[in-house]
Design a protein around this motif. Structure first.
Motif, PDB file in Angstrom:
ATOM      1  N   VAL A  73       0.831  -1.201   0.000  1.00 57.32           N
ATOM      2  CA  VAL A  73       0.000   0.000   0.000  1.00 57.32           C
ATOM      3  C   VAL A  73       0.868   1.254   0.000  1.00 57.32           C
ATOM      4  CG1 VAL A  73      -1.612   1.339   1.424  1.00 57.32           C
ATOM      5  CG2 VAL A  73      -2.020  -1.072   1.016  1.00 57.32           C
ATOM      6  N   THR A  76       2.343   1.636  -3.437  1.00 49.98           N
ATOM      7  CA  THR A  76       1.325   2.073  -4.387  1.00 49.98           C
ATOM      8  C   THR A  76       1.011   3.553  -4.207  1.00 49.98           C
ATOM      9  OG1 THR A  76       0.368  -0.145  -4.396  1.00 49.98           O
ATOM     10  CG2 THR A  76      -1.018   1.644  -5.214  1.00 49.98           C
ATOM     11  N   CYS A  77       0.894   3.989  -2.958  1.00 48.66           N
ATOM     12  CA  CYS A  77       0.648   5.410  -2.705  1.00 48.66           C
ATOM     13  C   CYS A  77       1.821   6.258  -3.183  1.00 48.66           C
ATOM     14  CB  CYS A  77       0.399   5.651  -1.213  1.00 48.66           C
ATOM     15  SG  CYS A  77      -1.198   5.071  -0.644  1.00 48.66           S
ATOM     16  N   SER A  81       1.656   9.023  -6.087  1.00 45.75           N
ATOM     17  CA  SER A  81       2.106  10.389  -5.821  1.00 45.75           C
ATOM     18  C   SER A  81       3.124  10.841  -6.866  1.00 45.75           C
ATOM     19  CB  SER A  81       2.710  10.464  -4.420  1.00 45.75           C
ATOM     20  OG  SER A  81       3.258  11.732  -4.192  1.00 45.75           O
TER      21      SER A  81
END
Length: 160
Positions: A73, A76-77, A81
């Motif tokens: 996660v 992925t963030c 970004s």
């Protein structure tokens, strides 16, 4: 929460291992001493030791799964970004404008009078004032004797 459960289980396994071996941790001297346990204590300790021993791989698997999910996660963030930053910095409008109508790109512009008409001249293209119908600029005072051109911004035309 899982970190607390794992630390409690490892502490309990360490204590039960000492009970299984016939030892006890002396808190005052901070060392492990020999100790004689009763049969009931040894049986209960053995049962708890086997229970904790067999549940430890399950908890470690859950800890590994959740840490991998969390890192996925976070990655992925981070990737989203970075992709958002790249999209915000990518000059999409000038590139599409270059393909669609390259005469609208900003550049070096020269004002020149040709007869009674005002001509905006650029190094690679020639623009006339009739190309800007509906623009926010109105051309005023175009006299050929003084060769003076003044442009004025029309606030009512900009709202349309």
């Amino acid at each position: 929460v899982l970190k607390g459960v794992l630390s409690y289980q490892t502490f309990a396994l360490r204590s039960l291992w000492n009970l299984f071996r016939g030892k006890r941790f002396n808190v005052l001297h901070r060392r492990t001493d020999s100790w004689h346990y009763e049969v009931d204590q040894l049986i209960l300790g053995t049962l708890l030791f086997t229970l904790f021993t067999f549940s430890l791989p399950t908890l470690l698997t859950y800890a590994l799964l959740f840490s991998l999910m969390r890192s996925g996660v976070v990655m992925t963030c981070g990737a989203m970004s970075i992709a958002t930053d790249l999209m915000n910095q990518f000059p999409l409008f000038p590139l599409l404008l270059r393909i669609k109508d390259p005469r609208r790109l900003p550049g070096t512009v020269y004002f020149r009078m040709m007869g009674d008409t005002l001509v905006l001249e650029a190094p690679d293209r020639l623009l006339k004032s009739s190309d800007f119908i509906g623009s926010s600029y109105d051309i005023l005072n175009c006299s050929t004797s003084t060769k003076k051109v003044s442009l004025m911004l029309d606030p009512l035309n900009t709202l349309l």
